[in-house]
Design a protein around this motif. Structure first.
Motif, PDB file in Angstrom:
ATOM      1  N   ASP A 123       0.826  -1.208   0.000  1.00  0.00           N
ATOM      2  CA  ASP A 123       0.000   0.000   0.000  1.00  0.00           C
ATOM      3  C   ASP A 123       0.864   1.264   0.000  1.00  0.00           C
ATOM      4  O   ASP A 123       0.332   2.370  -0.145  1.00  0.00           O
ATOM      5  CB  ASP A 123      -0.917   0.034   1.231  1.00  0.00           C
ATOM      6  N   THR A 143      -4.067   2.176  -6.881  1.00  0.00           N
ATOM      7  CA  THR A 143      -4.618   0.886  -7.290  1.00  0.00           C
ATOM      8  C   THR A 143      -6.111   1.013  -7.542  1.00  0.00           C
ATOM      9  O   THR A 143      -6.778   1.853  -6.929  1.00  0.00           O
ATOM     10  CB  THR A 143      -4.393  -0.201  -6.219  1.00  0.00           C
ATOM     11  N   THR A 144      -6.585   0.198  -8.486  1.00  0.00           N
ATOM     12  CA  THR A 144      -8.036   0.084  -8.727  1.00  0.00           C
ATOM     13  C   THR A 144      -8.465  -1.372  -8.563  1.00  0.00           C
ATOM     14  O   THR A 144      -9.551  -1.747  -9.009  1.00  0.00           O
ATOM     15  CB  THR A 144      -8.400   0.581 -10.135  1.00  0.00           C
ATOM     16  N   ASP A 145      -7.609  -2.155  -7.925  1.00  0.00           N
ATOM     17  CA  ASP A 145      -7.911  -3.570  -7.692  1.00  0.00           C
ATOM     18  C   ASP A 145      -9.082  -3.680  -6.711  1.00  0.00           C
ATOM     19  O   ASP A 145      -8.974  -3.247  -5.563  1.00  0.00           O
ATOM     20  CB  ASP A 145      -6.676  -4.261  -7.112  1.00  0.00           C
ATOM     21  N   PRO A 146     -10.215  -4.265  -7.139  1.00  0.00           N
ATOM     22  CA  PRO A 146     -11.394  -4.364  -6.266  1.00  0.00           C
ATOM     23  C   PRO A 146     -11.094  -5.044  -4.934  1.00  0.00           C
ATOM     24  O   PRO A 146     -11.662  -4.656  -3.897  1.00  0.00           O
ATOM     25  CB  PRO A 146     -12.385  -5.183  -7.105  1.00  0.00           C
ATOM     26  N   ALA A 147     -10.217  -6.049  -4.935  1.00  0.00           N
ATOM     27  CA  ALA A 147      -9.909  -6.766  -3.699  1.00  0.00           C
ATOM     28  C   ALA A 147      -9.220  -5.840  -2.693  1.00  0.00           C
ATOM     29  O   ALA A 147      -9.472  -5.920  -1.484  1.00  0.00           O
ATOM     30  CB  ALA A 147      -9.025  -7.972  -3.999  1.00  0.00           C
ATOM     31  N   ARG A 148      -8.350  -4.964  -3.182  1.00  0.00           N
ATOM     32  CA  ARG A 148      -7.627  -4.056  -2.290  1.00  0.00           C
ATOM     33  C   ARG A 148      -8.467  -2.846  -1.904  1.00  0.00           C
ATOM     34  O   ARG A 148      -8.161  -2.165  -0.915  1.00  0.00           O
ATOM     35  CB  ARG A 148      -6.317  -3.614  -2.950  1.00  0.00           C
TER      36      ARG A 148
END
Length: 290
Positions: A123, A143-148
């Motif tokens: 992060d 980030t655009t990662d849905p999990a993060r």
């Protein structure tokens, strides 16, 4: 000695005015519930009643009312704060982030990490400037990662305004009209404690009431005028408690909607926002269901 149990809400919304009017309707009950004993008198009263005495004024009942009124005051203050804060979050979501769940989560993640720190190693990245061991030069990774982004979503942000398994205190939908019923009845029938009725009940006769006329003279108020005023107040109090019940009932409906909606349901968020705004402005039917 503290003589105030019911703390008024320091806000200027119609909902705050409604809740404060409700609290004002309990002022007589507050007066009779506020402790004024010395420590010795308090100890003796509790011990005496515990031994089986049946006093005219039970200190156990007085203590219960004091506790309940304190909880009531805290509950309405907290409920107003949660409704206002949830409405503000949703307003920002639809204006600043134009209803984009990804944009909101990205910005919320960055805000929370910068404000509170934490997160995982990935992060953060170091810019090369300053001493990393001293906490200098660190920036939040994009980030655009849905999990993060999941824990920074709009749905997760709204969680703090609604009741959950670990929550304590009053949140949107925690309590229903039945939980306030005892005090709502007292607010609705507060003219039962009007001076005319109280003096008549104690002395068995009507005691003249006076008011100041345009010349500054004290003149008696005709009984018929007193009765008319009490009737008007009864109508106003009935309307007050009807709106109060409608707001509390609406909160339970919203809590159910929030608990069951899909986390990416934009229409659900729009409905939440509209209903919260209606609650803040008390723009709803005066009688449940909402």
């Amino acid at each position: 000695m503290r003589f105030t149990i019911l703390e008024k809400i320091k806000a200027n919304t119609p909902l705050a005015h409604l809740f404060n009017a409700y609290l004002s309707g309990l002022s007589t009950l507050e007066i009779f519930s506020t402790p004024r004993e010395s420590m010795r008198a308090c100890r003796v009263a509790f011990v005496t009643e515990a031994l089986g005495a049946k006093p005219t004024l039970s200190i156990v009942e007085q203590a219960q009312r004091y506790y309940e009124l304190t909880v009531l005051s805290n509950a309405l203050n907290n409920l107003h704060n949660h409704i206002q804060a949830a409405a503000d979050v949703l307003s920002d979501f639809f204006t600043e982030y134009e209803g984009s769940l990804i944009a909101y989560a990205v910005a919320n993640r960055k805000r929370l990490l910068l404000e509170f720190g934490g997160g995982e190693d990935d992060d953060w990245y170091h810019t090369g400037n300053g001493n990393p061991d001293a906490g200098e030069g660190w920036e939040v990774t994009e980030t655009t990662d849905p999990a993060r982004l999941a824990e920074y979503s709009l749905y997760r942000e709204l969680t703090r305004f609604f009741p959950g398994p670990e929550s304590h205190g009053e949140y949107i939908g925690t309590s229903g009209p039945i939980d306030f019923h005892r005090f709502t009845v007292a607010v609705e029938h507060q003219t039962d404690f009007a001076p005319r009725k109280m003096f008549a009940a104690v002395g068995g006769v009507e005691i003249p009431m006076y008011r100041q006329d345009e010349n500054g003279q004290m003149v008696p108020i005709p009984v018929i005028d007193q009765i008319e005023q009490e009737i008007n107040e009864d109508v106003a109090n009935e309307r007050l408690t009807a709106y109060f019940n409608a707001v509390i009932n609406a909160g339970q409906h919203l809590a159910e909607l929030y608990a069951t909606m899909a986390q990416d349901d934009l229409q659900g968020y729009k409905l939440l926002h509209q209903c919260l705004s209606n609650m803040l402005t008390v723009q709803m039917e005066a009688y449940p269901p909402f």
